[in-house]
Design a protein around this motif. Structure first.
Motif: not given
Length: 80
Positions: A52-64
């Motif tokens: 879940a933490v990794s998924a949140a990091a991926i979503v944040t990275g994609l948004a940036i």
């Protein structure tokens, strides 16, 4: 430094570089999906939390990266 070396150095700041970064970050989502599937199968809460933490990091990275792509607009370094 030659003109070609300058263009290569600024590759990450170009549209093409951002598209490559977006794609590689999105492929990380496949790994996270597999991790979530295995964690649910094994009923492993700790692995599920990690996924879940990794998924949140991926979503944040994609948004940036998407924001940078919109900000870049037509000022592409490699196109001139």
């Amino acid at each position: 430094m030659s003109a070609m070396a300058k263009k290569a150095k600024n590759f990450k700041k170009s549209k093409t570089g951002l598209y490559v970064s977006l794609a590689s970050t999105a492929f990380g989502g496949i790994s996270v999906a597999k991790q979530i599937k295995m964690a649910r199968k094994d009923n492993d809460f700790l692995r599920l939390a990690d996924a879940a933490v990794s998924a949140a990091a991926i979503v944040t990275g994609l948004a940036i990266l998407y924001r940078e792509l919109k900000r870049l607009g037509d000022d592409d370094v490699l196109l001139g």
